[in-house]
Design a protein around this motif. Structure first.
Motif, short mmCIF file in Angstrom:
data_model
loop_
_atom_site.label_atom_id
_atom_site.label_comp_id
_atom_site.label_asym_id
_atom_site.label_seq_id
_atom_site.Cartn_x
_atom_site.Cartn_y
_atom_site.Cartn_z
N GLY A 136 13.02 2.19 1.81
CA GLY A 136 12.09 1.99 0.71
C GLY A 136 11.08 3.11 0.60
O GLY A 136 10.63 3.46 -0.50
N ILE A 137 10.74 3.71 1.75
CA ILE A 137 9.78 4.81 1.76
C ILE A 137 10.36 6.01 1.01
O ILE A 137 9.71 6.60 0.14
CB ILE A 137 9.41 5.18 3.21
CG1 ILE A 137 8.54 4.08 3.81
CG2 ILE A 137 8.70 6.52 3.28
CD1 ILE A 137 8.23 4.26 5.26
N LEU A 138 11.60 6.40 1.34
CA LEU A 138 12.23 7.53 0.66
C LEU A 138 12.47 7.20 -0.82
O LEU A 138 12.39 8.09 -1.68
CB LEU A 138 13.55 7.90 1.33
CG LEU A 138 13.45 8.75 2.59
CD1 LEU A 138 14.83 9.09 3.11
CD2 LEU A 138 12.66 10.02 2.34
N ALA A 139 12.75 5.95 -1.13
CA ALA A 139 12.95 5.56 -2.53
C ALA A 139 11.66 5.76 -3.33
O ALA A 139 11.69 6.25 -4.46
CB ALA A 139 13.40 4.10 -2.61
N PHE B 68 0.78 -1.23 0.00
CA PHE B 68 0.00 0.00 0.00
C PHE B 68 0.82 1.29 0.00
O PHE B 68 0.43 2.27 -0.64
CB PHE B 68 -0.95 0.01 1.20
CG PHE B 68 -1.94 -1.11 1.19
CD1 PHE B 68 -2.92 -1.17 0.22
CD2 PHE B 68 -1.89 -2.13 2.12
CE1 PHE B 68 -3.83 -2.21 0.18
CE2 PHE B 68 -2.79 -3.17 2.10
CZ PHE B 68 -3.77 -3.21 1.12
N LEU B 69 1.93 1.31 0.72
CA LEU B 69 2.65 2.56 0.86
C LEU B 69 3.39 3.02 -0.40
O LEU B 69 3.35 4.20 -0.75
CB LEU B 69 3.61 2.50 2.05
CG LEU B 69 2.94 2.42 3.43
CD1 LEU B 69 3.99 2.48 4.52
CD2 LEU B 69 1.94 3.55 3.60
N PRO B 70 4.13 2.12 -1.11
CA PRO B 70 4.90 2.62 -2.27
C PRO B 70 4.09 3.39 -3.30
O PRO B 70 4.49 4.50 -3.68
CB PRO B 70 5.50 1.33 -2.85
CG PRO B 70 5.62 0.42 -1.69
CD PRO B 70 4.43 0.70 -0.84
N PRO B 71 2.94 2.87 -3.77
CA PRO B 71 2.22 3.65 -4.80
C PRO B 71 1.68 4.98 -4.28
O PRO B 71 1.69 5.98 -5.01
CB PRO B 71 1.07 2.72 -5.22
CG PRO B 71 0.94 1.72 -4.12
CD PRO B 71 2.28 1.57 -3.53
N LEU B 72 1.23 5.02 -3.01
CA LEU B 72 0.69 6.26 -2.47
C LEU B 72 1.79 7.31 -2.25
O LEU B 72 1.60 8.49 -2.56
CB LEU B 72 -0.05 5.98 -1.16
CG LEU B 72 -1.32 5.14 -1.29
CD1 LEU B 72 -1.91 4.83 0.08
CD2 LEU B 72 -2.35 5.84 -2.17
N LEU B 73 2.93 6.87 -1.74
CA LEU B 73 4.04 7.80 -1.55
C LEU B 73 4.59 8.26 -2.90
O LEU B 73 4.97 9.43 -3.06
CB LEU B 73 5.15 7.13 -0.73
CG LEU B 73 4.78 6.78 0.72
CD1 LEU B 73 5.87 5.94 1.36
CD2 LEU B 73 4.55 8.03 1.53
N PHE B 74 4.65 7.36 -3.85
CA PHE B 74 5.08 7.69 -5.22
C PHE B 74 4.18 8.77 -5.81
O PHE B 74 4.65 9.76 -6.38
CB PHE B 74 5.05 6.41 -6.06
CG PHE B 74 5.36 6.60 -7.51
CD1 PHE B 74 6.67 6.66 -7.96
CD2 PHE B 74 4.34 6.70 -8.45
CE1 PHE B 74 6.96 6.81 -9.32
CE2 PHE B 74 4.62 6.85 -9.80
CZ PHE B 74 5.94 6.91 -10.23
N LEU B 75 2.88 8.58 -5.66
CA LEU B 75 1.93 9.54 -6.22
C LEU B 75 2.03 10.89 -5.52
O LEU B 75 1.97 11.95 -6.16
CB LEU B 75 0.51 8.98 -6.09
CG LEU B 75 -0.59 9.76 -6.81
CD1 LEU B 75 -0.32 9.83 -8.30
CD2 LEU B 75 -1.95 9.14 -6.55
#
Length: 547
Positions: free
Chosen positions: A241-244, A60-67
């Motif tokens: 991974g969050i900052l990435a 859940f977190l990667p796509p939302l943080l990416f956006l």
């Protein structure tokens, strides 16, 4: 089958929440409605799903943080980089030390290292929660940019502090030098990997398009997979991974400025990402609600077994911790503003006064969310000696309670703090937009004239007249004076040729407008927020013309 049923139930809850916020006679933020539905699923129907932190972070977190990184206005991000970095890193350390000591004083039975772990995991604000609150509260743009930038960057600092606090509980030792080096690697490597993944994938994709053509479905899927690739690669190298994921999104906004994809694909991609954002945001808060009944039950059992205080002391702990977080945030923000004014005076500049209500709003707007809960649920069950992890259930309950109280308080207090607030008018956006429209229109008119000259070469007199008429219509459109109802000759063949010429010339104009807008954005003459708005209008217009 059970997993499929759980997923379907959560999706139904997300859909229901979207309608409930409109049906209810009183105003409630969407996240609170979704949390309530999740608690209803788990507490009443006993159909909840245990949150698995590692899977949660990955899915859940990667796509939302990416956006969020993709869409955050970059000019605002870099303009206020000082304030954002102070909040994202300085405030986190300030909160970990200060709140950790106060929590240990408030709850003496909680070891100091565990108190620091709790303070660390509740220190970062959550970008998903901040965005959800902002959608219903009229937050000034500049303040919103600072809050978004802070929430995108402070997760890494909070999680690193949390990791070292837990390690201190497990080993009984702590090394500041190791912690500093680890944080440096986690942050720098995470940002670098995010940039490299987006740039590498985009470059390879453009090479494929040049050689074999554009495939919209595959391109959309690749776009959706980029944040997962950045996250997993960073985690493989023990980086953030969050900052990435955030860095991958920010880089994507710069890749977009090259204008290498078609307008129709941008329209499709925007629709897909909007659906992903609404769905994943909703599932996160539904999942949070599903954990609450079990968390509360275990915390009450912990208090009863300790025999020191009644379960009602949990309420005291929650209110006290939330109050101290607001006060510490208020103190840090005020000190940061005073320091900024002092630096401005030292440079001979006139510092701008920030209204007290804006300072209070920044303090209340520190909303915690799913990252806090997912992080705290990674606490180990046992320490190396085989004993239970000290106060684990109590720590999880307090972290979950901080999320709820921060959401509720922000929802209730922010509209009142910002109501009727008069801020200096900022016409920069309007001036940039007007300038961009004029420059793009001039570029479009030049492109239309060039395309007209190419079309009329070697044509007979009738066709030349048709192409001239089509060019006139397009030119008038760009001058915003196109007269309705004036059509070409009634001959069907001439009408067909007229429409083909019109579409060709109109496409040339639209392409020229887009290229000019991308050029202005790359040069920093207009913000990417305004550029994205104007380009989307052109993309939608192009799609309608094709239909």
């Amino acid at each position: 089958m059970h997993t499929i049923e759980v997923v379907l139930a959560m999706l139904v809850a997300v859909v229901a929440s979207g309608y409930l916020v409109r049906i209810l006679p009183f105003s409630l933020p969407l996240p609170l409605v979704q949390i309530g539905l999740g608690a209803l699923i788990a507490g009443v129907f006993n159909r909840g799903h245990a949150l698995e932190p590692d899977m949660f972070f990955l899915l859940f977190l990667p796509p939302l943080l990416f956006l969020d990184g993709w869409r955050i206005p970059k000019q605002g991000l870099f303009r206020d980089k000082g304030a954002i970095l102070e909040l994202a890193f300085g405030l986190v350390v300030f909160t970990v030390v200060g709140a950790g000591l106060l929590i240990h004083w408030l709850i003496p039975s909680m070891p100091l290292a565990v108190a620091f772990a709790l303070a660390a995991i509740i220190s970062p604000t959550d970008p998903v929660a901040v965005s959800a609150i902002a959608s219903r509260v009229p937050i000034p743009k500049r303040l919103m940019h600072i809050l978004e930038g802070e929430s995108l960057l402070n997760d890494a600092s909070g999680l690193v502090c949390f990791r070292f606090a837990v390690a201190a509980v497990m080993t009984g030792s702590f090394s500041l030098a190791d912690a500093s080096l680890t944080f440096l690697w986690v942050a720098v490597a995470g940002l670098a990997i995010g940039v490299a993944v987006t740039w590498g994938v985009s470059t390879f994709q453009r090479w494929l398009w040049r050689g074999f053509g554009e495939e919209p479905g595959a391109a959309l899927l690749v776009n959706l997979l980029i944040p997962f690739a950045a996250y997993l690669l960073a985690e493989e190298f023990k980086a953030s991974g969050i900052l990435a994921a955030v860095a991958a999104g920010i880089t994507m906004s710069y890749v977009e400025q090259t204008g290498r994809i078609s307008g129709s694909m941008r329209v499709q991609r925007s629709a897909v990402w909007s659906m992903v954002q609404f769905t994943f945001n909703g599932i996160i808060f539904v999942l949070l609600g599903e954990q609450l009944p079990g968390i509360v039950e275990r915390a009450i059992q912990t208090m009863e077994l300790s025999g020191q205080h009644s379960a009602w002391w949990l309420v005291v702990y929650v209110l006290a911790i939330n109050a101290m977080l607001v006060v510490m945030r208020l103190t840090f923000v005020w000190l940061s503003l005073r320091w900024s004014l002092l630096k401005a005076r030292m440079r001979g500049e006139k510092g701008t006064h920030t209204p007290k209500r804006v300072v209070l709003a920044m303090s209340v707007a520190g909303v915690r969310g799913a990252i806090t809960l997912a992080g705290v649920l990674t606490l180990p069950l046992m320490i190396p000696g085989g004993e239970p992890f000290p106060a684990r259930d109590l720590v999880i309950f307090l972290a979950a309670a901080v999320i709820l109280v921060s959401l509720v308080s922000a929802s209730l207090l922010l509209p009142r703090l910002l109501k009727g607030l008069e801020l200096p008018k900022d016409d920069t956006g309007r001036r940039e937009e007007d300038m961009a429209r004029k420059v793009a229109s001039r570029a479009a008119l030049a492109a239309v004239e060039k395309a007209r000259q190419q079309l009329v070469e070697g044509q007979n007199t009738n066709n030349v007249q048709l192409y001239n008429d089509a060019a006139s219509r397009v030119s008038l459109l760009y001058q915003r004076n196109l007269e309705k109802g004036q059509g070409p000759d009634a001959d069907p063949e001439q009408v067909k040729r007229m429409e083909e010429a019109y579409r060709s010339l109109r496409a040339a104009g639209l392409n020229a407008e887009r290229e000019e807008l991308f050029r202005l954005t790359r040069r920093g003459q207009i913000s990417d927020e305004i550029s994205r708005k104007l380009i989307r209008n052109l993309d939608l217009l192009e799609s309608r013309k094709r239909d």
